[in-house]
Design a protein around this motif. Structure first.
Motif, PDB file in Angstrom:
ATOM      1  N   THR A   1     -14.659   2.462  -7.265  1.00  0.00           N
ATOM      2  CA  THR A   1     -14.462   1.301  -6.410  1.00  0.00           C
ATOM      3  C   THR A   1     -13.507   1.558  -5.250  1.00  0.00           C
ATOM      4  N   GLN A   2     -12.481   2.406  -5.455  1.00  0.00           N
ATOM      5  CA  GLN A   2     -11.575   2.694  -4.352  1.00  0.00           C
ATOM      6  C   GLN A   2     -12.292   3.466  -3.251  1.00  0.00           C
TER       7      GLN A   2
ATOM      8  N   SER B   1       0.829  -1.204   0.000  1.00  0.00           N
ATOM      9  CA  SER B   1       0.000   0.000   0.000  1.00  0.00           C
ATOM     10  C   SER B   1       0.866   1.258   0.000  1.00  0.00           C
TER      11      SER B   1
ATOM     12  N   GLY C   1     -14.562   1.112  -1.528  1.00  0.00           N
ATOM     13  CA  GLY C   1     -13.776   0.270  -0.625  1.00  0.00           C
ATOM     14  C   GLY C   1     -13.462   0.960   0.684  1.00  0.00           C
ATOM     15  N   LYS C   2     -13.133   2.260   0.638  1.00  0.00           N
ATOM     16  CA  LYS C   2     -12.843   3.006   1.857  1.00  0.00           C
ATOM     17  C   LYS C   2     -14.068   3.061   2.769  1.00  0.00           C
TER      18      LYS C   2
ATOM     19  N   GLU D   1      -9.556  -0.522   0.527  1.00  0.00           N
ATOM     20  CA  GLU D   1      -8.991   0.554  -0.289  1.00  0.00           C
ATOM     21  C   GLU D   1      -8.079   0.007  -1.379  1.00  0.00           C
ATOM     22  N   VAL D   2      -7.177  -0.916  -1.014  1.00  0.00           N
ATOM     23  CA  VAL D   2      -6.217  -1.450  -1.988  1.00  0.00           C
ATOM     24  C   VAL D   2      -6.913  -2.347  -3.006  1.00  0.00           C
TER      25      VAL D   2
ATOM     26  N   SER E   1     -17.671  -4.552  -4.866  1.00  0.00           N
ATOM     27  CA  SER E   1     -16.692  -4.085  -3.879  1.00  0.00           C
ATOM     28  C   SER E   1     -17.080  -4.518  -2.472  1.00  0.00           C
TER      29      SER E   1
ATOM     30  N   SER F   1     -10.556  -0.958  -9.613  1.00  0.00           N
ATOM     31  CA  SER F   1     -10.729   0.184 -10.517  1.00  0.00           C
ATOM     32  C   SER F   1      -9.944  -0.046 -11.795  1.00  0.00           C
TER      33      SER F   1
ATOM     34  N   GLY G   1      -9.982  -2.197  -3.815  1.00  0.00           N
ATOM     35  CA  GLY G   1     -10.794  -1.288  -4.622  1.00  0.00           C
ATOM     36  C   GLY G   1      -9.978  -0.597  -5.701  1.00  0.00           C
ATOM     37  N   PHE G   2      -8.726  -0.243  -5.376  1.00  0.00           N
ATOM     38  CA  PHE G   2      -7.854   0.397  -6.364  1.00  0.00           C
ATOM     39  C   PHE G   2      -7.559  -0.553  -7.521  1.00  0.00           C
TER      40      PHE G   2
END
Length: 398
Positions: free
Chosen positions: A264-265, A8, A268-269, A135-136, A320, A142, A138-139
């Motif tokens: 998506t990120q 990350s 995710g958060k 978060e990761v 997600s 994306s 989701g990234f």
């Protein structure tokens, strides 16, 4: 999780992994805006060419079931580049195909090995802190979703400027090059002491012991089935009157889905903060509501574009949230869990694509929309069952 491996903090590597996810996922969707061009090139029925989308998704599902679990058994640093090179070989076979069956063979090979993305995502989940998982992942999602959307746009553009086979050549070279480069960049994780037959026995155990994995997998499968109806019908609808769009324009229409992919990120958060239930229901509602816009899209391009954007956003939210839940179930079995989830997910996609072709030929666009709405309602049903199960489990603990 070894803090020294926390990717990350390694933004360049995360970007490369996201690009790799996009290339791998996009490999299965190049034919969507090209159906009319491929049909004219090979002089075969349009319905046969449309099956190429289904073959891509079925082979991808088989790769998810039989290849992705190897991520818990083999060195991912070597497995991922090998899979990407295999996908590159399939794409090059598509580029040199002299007939439709040969194109299908290349599509199947590319579909089987492009599951490298689904080994990359669990690898990332294993190298970050739990509170960073959403978060990761989701990234990377994306990157995967943007890759799918860009693949159709670029495929249409290259088809108009050069030839419909150009996208397969370019993608093959890019996939091969990036796969070799990642070989020296990916972190090496310890392998689990498990053999191939034990992997499938353990996957059976996971299905029996983790009801939420099953419920969320079915939620994702029906949600993706709803979206996948558009994959096999978009060219059929938009290249005919009253639109008569060229391949490149069909690809450009799909670009509106980028907004959902890029979300998506952020999703995710918010999922990491505990809003999974709310986000799931918002996603299911958007997924179902999008079909109203898509229905009127038969005569209104603006309505179709709005519907396409909304269905991508709804799917991104549901997917997600699903991944945020399943990756927390068993830290030592992320590849196997992802294999189960994504296998059902893409089986749903393949069924949706096939159902879209069937509905189109037996009831036109109205039947296609009704079928898509039905899949969205089914996804909502399994999300409700998951919510009820979670509430009952919480009451039992208290």
């Amino acid at each position: 999780m070894n803090p020294a491996l926390d990717i990350s903090q390694n933004k360049p590597l995360l970007w490369l992994m996201a690009i790799a996810c996009g290339l791998c996922a996009g490999a299965n969707y190049y034919c969507q805006p090209l159906i009319a061009s491929i049909q004219q090139y090979y002089q075969v029925p349009e319905s046969e060419v449309a099956l190429t989308v289904t073959f891509a998704q079925v082979s991808y599902a088989l790769g998810l079931l039989f290849i992705v679990p190897l991520g818990d058994m083999l060195n991912k640093t070597k497995l991922i580049p090998a899979l990407m090179c295999g996908a590159a070989l399939g794409l090059m076979l598509c580029a040199t195909a002299v007939n439709l069956p040969m194109l299908w063979v290349g599509t199947i090979i590319a579909g089987l090995f492009s599951v490298a993305a689904q080994v990359l995502i669990p690898l990332a989940a294993m190298t970050v802190k739990p509170e960073k998982t959403g978060e990761v992942v989701g990234f990377l999602m994306s990157g995967l979703l943007v890759g799918i959307l860009l693949s159709t746009s670029i495929a249409g553009l290259l088809s108009d400027l050069i030839h419909w086979k150009a996208i397969y050549v370019a993608s093959s070279l890019a996939m091969f090059s990036l796969g070799l480069y990642l070989r020296g960049q990916l972190p090496t994780l310890p392998k689990f002491r498990i053999n191939y037959s034990s992997i499938f026995r353990s996957m059976g155990s996971l299905l029996a012991e983790e009801p939420r994995l099953v419920l969320r997998s079915w939620t994702g499968a029906f949600a993706f089935a709803s979206m996948s109806i558009l994959f096999s019908t978009i060219a059929l609808l938009l290249t005919q009157p009253p639109f008569n769009l060229a391949d490149v324009m069909v690809g450009i229409v799909t670009m509106v889905g980028v907004f959902g992919a890029l979300s998506t990120q952020v999703i995710g958060k918010w999922a990491d903060r505990g809003y999974i239930r709310l986000l799931t229901w918002i996603g299911c509602s958007i997924l179902a509501g999008s079909w109203l816009f898509l229905y009127f899209g038969k005569t209104s391009l603006i309505s179709y574009i709005l519907g396409y954007a909304l269905i991508n956003l709804g799917l991104a939210m549901v997917h997600s949230c699903n991944q945020n839940i399943i990756f927390r179930l068993r830290p030592d079995a992320k590849s196997r869990i992802n294999s189960i989830y994504m296998t059902l997910y893409f089986i749903g996609g393949a069924c949706g694509s096939a159902a879209g072709v069937y509905a189109w030929h037996h009831g036109g666009w109205s039947m296609s929309c009704l079928t898509g709405l039905g899949f969205a309602v089914a996804a909502s049903f399994f999300a409700l069952i998951d919510q009820l199960y979670q509430a009952r489990a919480a009451n039992a603990k208290s």
